[in-house]
Design a protein around this motif. Structure first.
Motif, PDB file in Angstrom:
ATOM      1  N   PRO A 108       0.811  -1.231   0.000  1.00  0.00           N
ATOM      2  CA  PRO A 108       0.000   0.000   0.000  1.00  0.00           C
ATOM      3  C   PRO A 108       0.836   1.269   0.000  1.00  0.00           C
ATOM      4  CG  PRO A 108      -0.916  -1.584   1.526  1.00  0.00           C
ATOM      5  CD  PRO A 108       0.405  -2.129   1.097  1.00  0.00           C
ATOM      6  N   GLY A 111       2.147   1.746  -3.441  1.00  0.00           N
ATOM      7  CA  GLY A 111       1.086   2.225  -4.320  1.00  0.00           C
ATOM      8  C   GLY A 111       0.812   3.705  -4.152  1.00  0.00           C
ATOM      9  N   CYS A 142      -6.184   7.797  -1.697  1.00  0.00           N
ATOM     10  CA  CYS A 142      -5.128   6.775  -1.702  1.00  0.00           C
ATOM     11  C   CYS A 142      -5.152   5.946  -0.421  1.00  0.00           C
ATOM     12  CB  CYS A 142      -3.754   7.437  -1.858  1.00  0.00           C
ATOM     13  SG  CYS A 142      -3.416   8.085  -3.508  1.00  0.00           S
ATOM     14  N   LEU A 145      -8.238   3.554  -0.680  1.00  0.00           N
ATOM     15  CA  LEU A 145      -8.148   2.500  -1.683  1.00  0.00           C
ATOM     16  C   LEU A 145      -7.044   1.493  -1.395  1.00  0.00           C
ATOM     17  CD1 LEU A 145      -8.674   4.472  -5.034  1.00  0.00           C
ATOM     18  CD2 LEU A 145     -10.337   3.144  -3.737  1.00  0.00           C
ATOM     19  N   PHE A 146      -5.919   1.948  -0.896  1.00  0.00           N
ATOM     20  CA  PHE A 146      -4.774   1.060  -0.712  1.00  0.00           C
ATOM     21  C   PHE A 146      -4.746   0.405   0.669  1.00  0.00           C
ATOM     22  CE2 PHE A 146      -2.567   4.244  -3.736  1.00  0.00           C
ATOM     23  CZ  PHE A 146      -3.233   3.676  -4.805  1.00  0.00           C
ATOM     24  N   PRO A 149      -9.133  -1.532   1.253  1.00  0.00           N
ATOM     25  CA  PRO A 149      -9.873  -1.723  -0.012  1.00  0.00           C
ATOM     26  C   PRO A 149     -11.214  -2.426   0.137  1.00  0.00           C
ATOM     27  CG  PRO A 149      -8.082  -3.296   0.163  1.00  0.00           C
ATOM     28  CD  PRO A 149      -7.927  -2.372   1.323  1.00  0.00           C
ATOM     29  N   ALA A 154     -14.369   2.465  -0.208  1.00  0.00           N
ATOM     30  CA  ALA A 154     -13.505   2.133  -1.342  1.00  0.00           C
ATOM     31  C   ALA A 154     -14.283   1.581  -2.535  1.00  0.00           C
ATOM     32  CB  ALA A 154     -12.445   1.113  -0.914  1.00  0.00           C
ATOM     33  N   LEU A 237      -6.083   6.299  -9.783  1.00  0.00           N
ATOM     34  CA  LEU A 237      -5.881   5.617  -8.505  1.00  0.00           C
ATOM     35  C   LEU A 237      -6.528   4.236  -8.499  1.00  0.00           C
ATOM     36  CD1 LEU A 237      -6.426   8.539  -5.963  1.00  0.00           C
ATOM     37  CD2 LEU A 237      -4.305   7.717  -7.000  1.00  0.00           C
ATOM     38  N   CYS A 238      -7.637   4.060  -9.191  1.00  0.00           N
ATOM     39  CA  CYS A 238      -8.279   2.744  -9.262  1.00  0.00           C
ATOM     40  C   CYS A 238      -7.405   1.740 -10.008  1.00  0.00           C
ATOM     41  CB  CYS A 238      -9.640   2.862  -9.928  1.00  0.00           C
ATOM     42  SG  CYS A 238     -10.911   3.642  -8.914  1.00  0.00           S
ATOM     43  N   GLN A 241      -4.740   0.745  -7.680  1.00  0.00           N
ATOM     44  CA  GLN A 241      -5.273  -0.110  -6.621  1.00  0.00           C
ATOM     45  C   GLN A 241      -5.345  -1.567  -7.064  1.00  0.00           C
ATOM     46  OE1 GLN A 241      -9.416  -0.177  -6.026  1.00  0.00           O
ATOM     47  NE2 GLN A 241      -9.335  -0.495  -3.810  1.00  0.00           N
ATOM     48  N   GLU A 242      -5.706  -1.810  -8.305  1.00  0.00           N
ATOM     49  CA  GLU A 242      -5.766  -3.186  -8.798  1.00  0.00           C
ATOM     50  C   GLU A 242      -4.393  -3.855  -8.726  1.00  0.00           C
ATOM     51  OE1 GLU A 242      -8.461  -4.819  -9.539  1.00  0.00           O
ATOM     52  OE2 GLU A 242      -9.716  -3.051  -9.139  1.00  0.00           O
ATOM     53  N   CYS A 245      -3.576  -4.524  -4.918  1.00  0.00           N
ATOM     54  CA  CYS A 245      -4.317  -5.665  -4.376  1.00  0.00           C
ATOM     55  C   CYS A 245      -3.783  -6.984  -4.918  1.00  0.00           C
ATOM     56  CB  CYS A 245      -5.806  -5.518  -4.701  1.00  0.00           C
ATOM     57  SG  CYS A 245      -6.638  -4.173  -3.819  1.00  0.00           S
TER      58      CYS A 245
END
Length: 253
Positions: A108, A111, A142, A145-146, A149, A154, A237-238, A241-242, A245
Motif C-alpha cells: 500500500p 502504491g 489513496c 483504496l490502498f 480496499p 472504497a 488511482l483505481c 489499486q488493482e 491488491c
C-alpha cells in the motif's frame, strides 16, 4: 318447579358443568351416568388433563427457546458487556486484530508513492494551463483504496458518485453564495446530505467543495470541476489499486 340435577365433570381444557332437567332424566342411560360419576373415570381424566397441560407447557417452553434462538441468530440480542462498554475502549487498538505482515505494509505504501509520482508528472504537463492533479483529497483517496480496499468507502460507486456530486455542490454553492464561511458551511452540509441520500459514503469527497471555494485557480473550471481533477484522478488511482491488491494477495513476505 322441578328439581334439577347438576353434574360436574372434567374436560380436557378444564372443569365444566352440565344441567340435566329431572323431567328428561329417564333419557340418560345408566352407562352415561356411571361414566359421569365413576370416581375411577374421573381420576383417569384428571391424569389425562395433567399430562395434556404438561405437554402444552413443554410446547410453550420449546417455542420460547426457538424464538430466543432465532432472535439471537438475527442479532437482536446484544451482549450486556457490549452495551456498557467503557468510553476508553475506542482509544485502544482492537484486541482480536493480528499484526500485519511486511508485505501488507509495503505494497500500500508503494502504491501511494507511485500514485503521487504519476500525478506529479501530470502536473508538469498541465502546468502551462495553471492546473494541478495533486490535490489534497486524492491523498485521502489513496489511503482508502490502498489501506482499506474492502470498506464501503472504497467501492467504485461510492467513490465516483461522491466525487462528482460533492464537487458539483461546491461549484453551485460558490456561484450562489460566493466565497466565505457561509458557502463553505452550506456546501459541506449539502455534500454530507447528498452522500447519505445517494448511499455513497466516501469521506474524502467532502473536502472537494471547500477546496473549490477557497482555491482561486480552480474557479475557472466552473462545472468541469465535477470531473477534473477529482474524478479524473480517481480513475488513475483505481488502476493502481488493482495492482496493489494483486501484489498483496500473491507476493507475500
Amino acid at each position: 318447579m322441578g328439581t334439577q340435577l347438576r353434574a360436574s365433570y372434567c374436560h380436557h381444557s378444564g372443569w365444566c358443568s352440565t344441567t340435566i332437567p329431572a323431567a328428561s332424566l329417564h333419557s340418560y342411560s345408566s352407562s352415561v351416568l356411571s361414566r359421569i360419576y365413576d370416581p375411577l373415570n374421573i381420576s383417569k381424566r384428571l391424569v389425562l388433563d395433567r399430562s395434556l397441560s404438561f405437554s402444552l407447557v413443554n410446547k410453550d417452553v420449546i417455542r420460547r427457546r426457538r424464538r430466543r434462538r432465532k432472535n439471537y441468530e438475527h442479532g437482536s440480542i446484544v451482549a450486556s458487556g457490549n452495551v456498557a462498554a467503557p468510553l476508553w475502549d475506542s482509544w485502544k487498538p482492537p484486541e482480536d486484530s493480528s499484526a500485519p505482515s511486511l508485505s501488507d505494509i509495503l505494497w500500500p505504501a508503494a502504491g501511494a508513492f507511485a500514485a503521487m509520482a504519476i500525478l506529479g508528472k501530470m502536473d508538469h504537463i498541465l502546468a502551462p494551463k495553471g492546473l494541478s492533479m495533486t490535490i489534497a483529497p486524492l491523498g485521502a483517496v489513496c489511503a482508502v483504496l490502498f489501506a482499506t480496499p474492502s470498506t464501503p468507502a472504497a467501492r467504485k460507486y461510492n467513490m465516483f458518485m461522491a466525487q462528482i456530486g460533492c464537487a458539483a455542490i461546491g461549484v453551485l454553492a460558490f456561484s450562489i453564495l460566493g466565497p466565505g464561511w457561509l458557502a463553505r458551511s452550506t456546501a459541506l452540509a449539502a455534500s454530507i446530505a447528498f452522500m447519505i441520500y445517494a448511499r455513497a459514503s466516501h469521506p474524502p469527497a467532502a473536502s472537494l467543495p471547500i477546496l473549490f471555494i477557497d482555491g482561486v485557480k480552480l474557479h475557472g473550471l466552473n462545472f468541469w470541476y465535477a470531473l477534473f481533477p477529482g474524478a479524473a484522478g480517481c480513475v488513475i488511482l483505481c488502476l493502481i489499486q488493482e495492482i496493489v491488491c494483486y501484489l498483496k494477495d500473491n507476493v507475500k513476505f
